[in-house]
Write an enzyme that holds these catalytic residues in place. Structure first.
Site, PDB file in Angstrom:
ATOM      1  N   ASP A 209      53.175  59.281  47.371  1.00 41.16           N
ATOM      2  CA  ASP A 209      52.750  60.490  46.670  1.00 41.16           C
ATOM      3  C   ASP A 209      51.460  60.954  47.337  1.00 41.16           C
ATOM      4  O   ASP A 209      50.875  60.219  48.145  1.00 41.16           O
ATOM      5  CB  ASP A 209      52.502  60.158  45.183  1.00 41.16           C
ATOM      6  CG  ASP A 209      52.002  61.369  44.399  1.00 41.16           C
ATOM      7  OD1 ASP A 209      52.658  62.420  44.443  1.00 41.16           O
ATOM      8  OD2 ASP A 209      50.937  61.273  43.760  1.00 41.16           O
ATOM      9  N   SER A 210      51.007  62.141  46.959  1.00 40.63           N
ATOM     10  CA  SER A 210      49.734  62.633  47.484  1.00 40.63           C
ATOM     11  C   SER A 210      48.561  61.795  46.962  1.00 40.63           C
ATOM     12  O   SER A 210      47.464  61.881  47.507  1.00 40.63           O
ATOM     13  CB  SER A 210      49.531  64.077  47.037  1.00 40.63           C
ATOM     14  OG  SER A 210      49.477  64.117  45.624  1.00 40.63           O
TER      15      SER A 210
ATOM     16  N   HIS B 147      52.046  63.400  38.569  1.00 40.53           N
ATOM     17  CA  HIS B 147      50.746  63.096  37.971  1.00 40.53           C
ATOM     18  C   HIS B 147      50.759  63.335  36.454  1.00 40.53           C
ATOM     19  O   HIS B 147      50.012  62.689  35.717  1.00 40.53           O
ATOM     20  CB  HIS B 147      49.657  63.994  38.571  1.00 40.53           C
ATOM     21  CG  HIS B 147      49.155  63.571  39.916  1.00 40.53           C
ATOM     22  ND1 HIS B 147      49.877  63.719  41.063  1.00 40.53           N
ATOM     23  CD2 HIS B 147      47.970  62.998  40.281  1.00 40.53           C
ATOM     24  CE1 HIS B 147      49.165  63.271  42.099  1.00 40.53           C
ATOM     25  NE2 HIS B 147      48.014  62.829  41.646  1.00 40.53           N
TER      26      HIS B 147
ATOM     27  N   CYS C  48      57.037  62.347  44.449  1.00 36.19           N
ATOM     28  CA  CYS C  48      56.207  63.550  44.388  1.00 36.19           C
ATOM     29  C   CYS C  48      57.152  64.758  44.394  1.00 36.19           C
ATOM     30  O   CYS C  48      57.920  64.925  45.342  1.00 36.19           O
ATOM     31  CB  CYS C  48      55.288  63.555  45.603  1.00 36.19           C
ATOM     32  SG  CYS C  48      54.326  65.055  45.803  1.00 36.19           S
TER      33      CYS C  48
ATOM     34  N   CYS D  20      55.614  67.367  37.842  1.00 35.33           N
ATOM     35  CA  CYS D  20      54.701  66.760  38.818  1.00 35.33           C
ATOM     36  C   CYS D  20      54.462  65.338  38.348  1.00 35.33           C
ATOM     37  O   CYS D  20      54.249  65.100  37.147  1.00 35.33           O
ATOM     38  CB  CYS D  20      53.385  67.544  38.851  1.00 35.33           C
ATOM     39  SG  CYS D  20      52.040  66.704  39.727  1.00 35.33           S
TER      40      CYS D  20
HETATM   41  N1  DGL Z   1      52.296  64.275  42.265  1.00 32.29           N
HETATM   42  C1  DGL Z   1      52.744  65.365  43.006  1.00 32.29           C
HETATM   43  C2  DGL Z   1      53.940  66.071  42.451  1.00 32.29           C
HETATM   44  O1  DGL Z   1      54.761  65.429  41.846  1.00 32.29           O
HETATM   45  C3  DGL Z   1      51.796  66.138  43.874  1.00 32.29           C
HETATM   46  C4  DGL Z   1      50.641  66.733  43.221  1.00 32.29           C
HETATM   47  C5  DGL Z   1      49.713  67.346  44.247  1.00 32.29           C
HETATM   48  O2  DGL Z   1      49.243  66.633  45.125  1.00 32.29           O
HETATM   49  O3  DGL Z   1      49.464  68.549  44.142  1.00 32.29           O
HETATM   50  O4  DGL Z   1      54.125  67.235  42.610  1.00 32.29           O
END
Ligand code: DGL
Length: 288
Positions: A20-21, A198, A83, A196
């Site tokens: 993931d990021s 997160h 992600c 997302c």
């Molecule tokens: N966790 C990520 C997602 O599912 C990326 C969030 C990001 O880095 O902007 O989209």
């Protein structure tokens, strides 16, 4: 160090790569760790480049390919793109670059949300890049046409940064979320999709805010467990499941702060993996 590109038989004991990021993918790793406790997991947080959601598709694609290459060099037998943003921007490029690598992505749960919405209005919380992607647009149009559900799309700009900082309950995060959720409730949404990885970490706050803005019960859709179950199916179909007698372990890498990732693992998952900081690497070419 071994690499798997499909020319050699992939060992069942090889690890599964998850990236993931930043720390968002831990909401997916949590399910994988529970469902497949005998598997070895390599987690990669590309924190030096977070958030991906404010970046262009070519940038997200380049980072995703570089991370995939890094994990392949550590012998992974399968990859989970944990992600939504990277799945939308790069999963096709990853599959084209590594056609023999089983790759599992994660996408906003529009279909399950449509199936259970009574008001036929579903709010989708995701990053700007995910909501602008052709992949999401196609999914939205298909499901909307089939179900009659209208999707209200909301880019949660700034939210990933708050979560990366560990501000899961702060007044600032609550204020930001209220700003993003209020317009969806105003349109009559009874279901919110966490688009997302997160966002599951602020789910209690999302539930509180959405409930305070609606007289109806609000359903929340998170596809982390579905991605984990898909991974299990793919591993089984490819005869890649690790023997259940084994006890799996977790190892992590980050292009950002080792301490921040350690804190996140500990506070969010109560796990204490070995964590290595790595220099930002660039994607070169498919390994042969
Ligand atoms: N966790 C990520 C997602 O599912 C990326 C969030 C990001 O880095 O902007 O989209």
């Amino acid at each position: 160090m071994t690499s798997n590109t499909g020319k050699m038989p992939m060992a069942q004991a090889a690890p599964i790569g998850i990236f993931d990021s930043g720390i968002g993918g831990l909401s997916v790793l949590r399910h994988i760790h529970q469902n497949l406790s005998h598997e070895n997991l390599l987690y990669f947080a590309d924190s030096a480049y977070a958030p991906y959601g404010d970046r262009s598709e070519p940038e997200i694609s380049a980072r995703s390919l570089a991370v995939t290459q890094f994990l392949l060099q550590r012998g992974i037998k399968a990859l989970v793109v944990a992600c939504n943003t990277a799945t939308a921007a790069a999963i096709q490029a990853i599959r084209e670059a590594y056609p023999n690598l089983p790759v599992i992505g994660i996408e906003p749960g529009l279909k399950p949300a449509a199936a259970q919405s009574h008001s036929k209005i579903v709010g989708v919380l995701a990053t700007k890049a995910t909501l602008l992607s052709a992949r999401l647009l196609t999914l939205e149009q298909q499901i909307s046409a089939a179900s009659g559900v209208r999707f209200a799309l909301q880019a949660c700009v700034g939210l990933v940064d708050q979560i990366e900082k560990g501000e899961l309950r702060s007044a600032q995060t609550a204020q930001l979320l209220r700003r993003h959720i209020a317009p969806l409730m105003g349109q009559g949404a009874d279901t919110l999709v966490l688009g997302c990885t997160h966002y599951p970490f602020v789910r209690p706050l999302i539930e509180d805010i959405a409930s305070s803005l609606s007289t109806n019960p609000i359903a929340i859709i998170d596809t982390g467990d579905a991605a984990s179950r898909q991974l299990t199916r793919v591993l089984r179909d490819n005869a890649l499941l690790q023997s259940p007698q084994q006890q799996g372990n977790v190892t992590a890498f980050t292009t950002g702060s080792q301490t921040a990732l350690k804190t996140a693992f500990n506070s969010l998952l109560q796990l204490q993996p070995a964590i290595q900081q790595v220099a930002s690497m660039a994607h070169t070419t498919a390994i042969s």
